[in-house]
Design a protein around this motif. Structure first.
Motif, PDB file in Angstrom:
ATOM      1  N   ALA A 163       0.894  -1.252  -0.003  1.00  0.00           N
ATOM      2  CA  ALA A 163       0.083  -0.014   0.009  1.00  0.00           C
ATOM      3  C   ALA A 163       0.925   1.163  -0.012  1.00  0.00           C
ATOM      4  CB  ALA A 163      -1.079   0.096   1.184  1.00  0.00           C
ATOM      5  N   GLY A 164       1.975   1.212   0.689  1.00  0.00           N
ATOM      6  CA  GLY A 164       3.081   2.262   0.893  1.00  0.00           C
ATOM      7  C   GLY A 164       3.783   2.512  -0.365  1.00  0.00           C
ATOM      8  N   ALA A 165       3.826   1.345  -0.991  1.00  0.00           N
ATOM      9  CA  ALA A 165       4.518   1.688  -2.552  1.00  0.00           C
ATOM     10  C   ALA A 165       3.725   2.280  -3.464  1.00  0.00           C
ATOM     11  CB  ALA A 165       5.008   0.195  -2.880  1.00  0.00           C
ATOM     12  N   VAL A 166       2.367   2.179  -3.455  1.00  0.00           N
ATOM     13  CA  VAL A 166       1.521   2.538  -4.390  1.00  0.00           C
ATOM     14  C   VAL A 166       1.207   4.240  -3.818  1.00  0.00           C
ATOM     15  CG1 VAL A 166      -0.978   2.587  -5.016  1.00  0.00           C
ATOM     16  CG2 VAL A 166       0.088   0.531  -4.641  1.00  0.00           C
ATOM     17  N   ILE A 167       1.098   4.377  -2.673  1.00  0.00           N
ATOM     18  CA  ILE A 167       0.865   5.707  -2.208  1.00  0.00           C
ATOM     19  C   ILE A 167       1.981   6.684  -2.413  1.00  0.00           C
ATOM     20  CG2 ILE A 167       0.803   7.108  -0.265  1.00  0.00           C
ATOM     21  CD1 ILE A 167      -0.741   4.837   1.133  1.00  0.00           C
ATOM     22  N   ASN A 168       3.297   6.001  -2.513  1.00  0.00           N
ATOM     23  CA  ASN A 168       4.410   6.865  -2.787  1.00  0.00           C
ATOM     24  C   ASN A 168       4.378   7.226  -4.289  1.00  0.00           C
ATOM     25  OD1 ASN A 168       7.694   6.266  -3.719  1.00  0.00           O
ATOM     26  ND2 ASN A 168       7.270   7.513  -1.753  1.00  0.00           N
ATOM     27  N   ARG A 169       3.861   6.446  -5.319  1.00  0.00           N
ATOM     28  CA  ARG A 169       3.964   6.784  -6.462  1.00  0.00           C
ATOM     29  C   ARG A 169       2.527   7.636  -6.856  1.00  0.00           C
ATOM     30  NH1 ARG A 169       5.289   2.317 -10.497  1.00  0.00           N
ATOM     31  NH2 ARG A 169       7.013   1.336  -9.454  1.00  0.00           N
ATOM     32  N   ILE A 170       1.570   7.616  -6.235  1.00  0.00           N
ATOM     33  CA  ILE A 170       0.201   8.196  -6.691  1.00  0.00           C
ATOM     34  C   ILE A 170      -0.212   9.388  -5.909  1.00  0.00           C
ATOM     35  CG2 ILE A 170      -0.374   6.142  -7.905  1.00  0.00           C
ATOM     36  CD1 ILE A 170      -2.671   5.828  -6.178  1.00  0.00           C
ATOM     37  N   LYS A 171       0.379   9.781  -4.813  1.00  0.00           N
ATOM     38  CA  LYS A 171      -0.357  10.426  -3.630  1.00  0.00           C
ATOM     39  C   LYS A 171      -0.742  11.857  -4.015  1.00  0.00           C
ATOM     40  CE  LYS A 171       4.088  11.527  -1.531  1.00  0.00           C
ATOM     41  NZ  LYS A 171       4.735  11.767  -0.167  1.00  0.00           N
ATOM     42  N   GLU A 172       0.278  12.265  -5.096  1.00  0.00           N
ATOM     43  CA  GLU A 172       0.052  13.638  -5.401  1.00  0.00           C
ATOM     44  C   GLU A 172      -1.250  13.965  -6.351  1.00  0.00           C
ATOM     45  OE1 GLU A 172       1.944  15.774  -4.309  1.00  0.00           O
ATOM     46  OE2 GLU A 172       3.430  14.418  -3.806  1.00  0.00           O
ATOM     47  N   ASN A 173      -1.845  12.697  -6.727  1.00  0.00           N
ATOM     48  CA  ASN A 173      -3.168  13.044  -7.451  1.00  0.00           C
ATOM     49  C   ASN A 173      -4.376  12.711  -6.626  1.00  0.00           C
ATOM     50  OD1 ASN A 173      -0.844  12.349  -9.395  1.00  0.00           O
ATOM     51  ND2 ASN A 173      -2.412  12.669 -10.985  1.00  0.00           N
ATOM     52  N   PHE A 174      -4.045  12.269  -5.310  1.00  0.00           N
ATOM     53  CA  PHE A 174      -5.348  12.040  -4.607  1.00  0.00           C
ATOM     54  C   PHE A 174      -5.386  13.120  -3.352  1.00  0.00           C
ATOM     55  CE2 PHE A 174      -4.667   8.657  -7.143  1.00  0.00           C
ATOM     56  CZ  PHE A 174      -6.017   8.059  -7.308  1.00  0.00           C
ATOM     57  N   ILE A 175      -6.547  13.158  -2.715  1.00  0.00           N
ATOM     58  CA  ILE A 175      -6.708  13.595  -1.328  1.00  0.00           C
ATOM     59  C   ILE A 175      -6.443  12.610  -0.295  1.00  0.00           C
ATOM     60  CG2 ILE A 175      -8.387  14.931   0.357  1.00  0.00           C
ATOM     61  CD1 ILE A 175      -9.857  15.945  -2.614  1.00  0.00           C
ATOM     62  N   MET A 176      -5.765  12.677   0.540  1.00  0.00           N
ATOM     63  CA  MET A 176      -5.548  11.732   1.513  1.00  0.00           C
ATOM     64  C   MET A 176      -5.452  12.128   3.003  1.00  0.00           C
ATOM     65  SD  MET A 176      -2.403   9.109   0.830  1.00  0.00           S
ATOM     66  CE  MET A 176      -0.940   9.964   1.985  1.00  0.00           C
ATOM     67  N   HIS A 177      -6.523  12.097   3.757  1.00  0.00           N
ATOM     68  CA  HIS A 177      -6.597  12.205   5.075  1.00  0.00           C
ATOM     69  C   HIS A 177      -6.680  11.003   5.790  1.00  0.00           C
ATOM     70  CE1 HIS A 177      -7.023  16.390   4.439  1.00  0.00           C
ATOM     71  NE2 HIS A 177      -7.964  16.445   3.927  1.00  0.00           N
ATOM     72  N   CYS A 178      -5.786  10.231   6.039  1.00  0.00           N
ATOM     73  CA  CYS A 178      -5.759   8.876   6.314  1.00  0.00           C
ATOM     74  C   CYS A 178      -4.444   8.427   7.031  1.00  0.00           C
ATOM     75  CB  CYS A 178      -6.312   7.969   4.950  1.00  0.00           C
ATOM     76  SG  CYS A 178      -6.043   6.323   5.354  1.00  0.00           S
ATOM     77  N   ASP A 179      -4.588   8.357   8.417  1.00  0.00           N
ATOM     78  CA  ASP A 179      -3.473   8.096   8.984  1.00  0.00           C
ATOM     79  C   ASP A 179      -2.778   6.629   8.540  1.00  0.00           C
ATOM     80  OD1 ASP A 179      -3.722  10.192  10.621  1.00  0.00           O
ATOM     81  OD2 ASP A 179      -3.643   9.455  12.349  1.00  0.00           O
ATOM     82  N   SER A 180      -3.488   5.648   8.220  1.00  0.00           N
ATOM     83  CA  SER A 180      -3.298   4.381   7.807  1.00  0.00           C
ATOM     84  C   SER A 180      -2.220   4.638   6.620  1.00  0.00           C
ATOM     85  CB  SER A 180      -4.331   3.344   7.351  1.00  0.00           C
ATOM     86  OG  SER A 180      -5.340   3.140   8.353  1.00  0.00           O
ATOM     87  N   SER A 181      -2.986   5.495   5.678  1.00  0.00           N
ATOM     88  CA  SER A 181      -1.781   5.893   4.449  1.00  0.00           C
ATOM     89  C   SER A 181      -0.790   6.564   4.683  1.00  0.00           C
ATOM     90  CB  SER A 181      -2.780   6.526   3.418  1.00  0.00           C
ATOM     91  OG  SER A 181      -3.867   5.650   3.007  1.00  0.00           O
ATOM     92  N   LEU A 182      -0.603   7.515   5.665  1.00  0.00           N
ATOM     93  CA  LEU A 182       0.464   7.837   6.167  1.00  0.00           C
ATOM     94  C   LEU A 182       1.602   6.940   6.704  1.00  0.00           C
ATOM     95  CD1 LEU A 182      -0.695  11.379   7.884  1.00  0.00           C
ATOM     96  CD2 LEU A 182       0.361  11.224   5.711  1.00  0.00           C
ATOM     97  N   MET A 183       1.026   6.075   7.425  1.00  0.00           N
ATOM     98  CA  MET A 183       1.911   5.050   8.070  1.00  0.00           C
ATOM     99  C   MET A 183       2.622   4.212   7.085  1.00  0.00           C
ATOM    100  SD  MET A 183       1.697   1.723   8.693  1.00  0.00           S
ATOM    101  CE  MET A 183       0.086   1.261   8.971  1.00  0.00           C
ATOM    102  N   ALA A 184       1.622   3.722   6.154  1.00  0.00           N
ATOM    103  CA  ALA A 184       2.055   2.496   4.893  1.00  0.00           C
ATOM    104  C   ALA A 184       3.170   3.546   4.216  1.00  0.00           C
ATOM    105  CB  ALA A 184       0.866   2.469   4.280  1.00  0.00           C
TER     106      ALA A 184
END
Lengths: 240, 240
Positions: A163-184
């Motif tokens: 999940a963290g690898a995906v977030i690292n690649r695509i996060k600029e294009n999404f709104i992310m208010h999610c501690d699980s995603s920050l941690m991942a």
């Protein structure tokens, strides 16, 4: 400018109902080893993969469709099935043009939960198809839920790292208010350079490595070695 | 040599039933702000703190015991109660010798779940009483569950960081086959030097900081500023 969509990570199927699944794309993540094996078999030319929760369904569907049946419990092929859960079993020379009926516990459970919760689309992801998943999520611009299959609902590290690898690649294009995603993403950034050694600390490694599956597990955290997008359509995972 | 006990971290009350709570010490963690406030009020001489889930119970018990009632929703004191959830409200000059009835949602829920699941002991922990919690767990040599209260069952970073701080101090004395615990310690090690800036990224910060509570939140991640051990006995949290 397009509206940004949201991105959430769920750390266990037991937490799925806290999130707005309806009309989202759900990425089913089961790194050790279901979604790694699914990507591999489809990459190597399997026609489709039918994921089922119950062994008896696996046997019945396999017989009806003259398909290959696969599933393990405790590192051994389940009685009545033909093959195991290792991606290494599904080379092109074996799987090309065939249908695979795969019984898994954690990943299949989450997949059905996502469908019942009204997901607009279900795809599967693991390191072997990291780029295909990211490219698709960027192209679709829909709300995304990265769904970690966990182990019997317990949080696991390997699904979180993906999940963290995906977030690292695509996060600029999404709104992310999610501690699980920050941690991942933090965990991925912390360990992306030492993935092979870090996964040796996980509980799942200790569970599976005792069956001699070390090379399997290293393969499962290697990016883009089976870079296709498995999409769930009409009861099966296919590549369009 | 003594047998080592086990240590697990649960990332949400929604995952508690996956673990063996019976006969374990459960540490209730609700960093922003219930368990930070509980440590502070007891450190400053409160006789006891009665945690309740429902506002009406808070009012009724407060009246019966002639105690101080406290609780917030959306950053404001709840109608019918006297005080809020901020640790800064509970100075010695105000709280010494008094009973506090505190209504919180996430932490109180987890506390009652732990008791119902047969925990041998329930204590509360946050950064202000980090050392007191660690010292107690080391002295008792019993199985430990670090219970993150989360936010409406969603994973949160601040509770996880506290679990990681405890693990970092005591892990050598426990058996730890638990990915949640490995992750919590990694996150703590990654951020222990930049805690004040890191907590500004959390979803809970954004929720609470809009109410002007920045200094409260920084206090809640400051170690050992209210270093007592709140223990749940006969319906109340006390310091023995």
């Amino acid at each position: 400018m397009n509206r940004k969509s949201t991105l959430h990570t769920i750390l266990s199927p037991g937490l799925l109902d806290l999130y707005e699944v309806k009309d989202s794309i759900v990425v089913i993540i089961d790194v050790f080893r279901a979604t790694s094996t699914i990507a591999t078999a489809l990459y190597n030319g399997a026609t489709k993969i039918i994921p089922v929760a119950q062994v008896e369904d696996c046997i019945a569907i396999g017989k009806k469709l003259n398909a290959i049946t696969a599933g393990e419990r405790d590192g051994k092929i389940i009685e009545g099935l033909q093959h195991g859960n290792s991606p290494a079993e599904y080379s092109a020379s074996f799987i090309k043009g065939k249908t695979l009926v795969l019984t898994t516990t954690n990943g299949t459970k989450l997949l059905h939960m996502a469908l019942e919760s009204g997901a607009s689309e279900v795809v599967t992801g693991s390191f072997p198809n990291l780029s295909a998943v990211c490219d698709h999520l960027l192209a679709m611009n829909k709300n995304v839920i990265l769904g970690c299959s966990a182990w019997k609902n317990r949080f696991n590290l390997e699904d979180t790292l993906f999940a963290g690898a995906v977030i690292n690649r695509i996060k600029e294009n999404f709104i992310m208010h999610c501690d699980s995603s920050l941690m991942a993403e933090d965990m991925y950034n912390m360990h992306k350079q030492d993935m092979y050694s870090f996964i040796r600390k996980t509980t799942h490694w200790h569970r599976l490595a005792s069956y001699g599956l070390e090379s399997d597990l290293e393969y499962c955290v290697t990016p883009d070695v089976a870079n296709v997008l498995p999409q769930y359509k009409d009861g099966a995972l296919i590549v369009e």
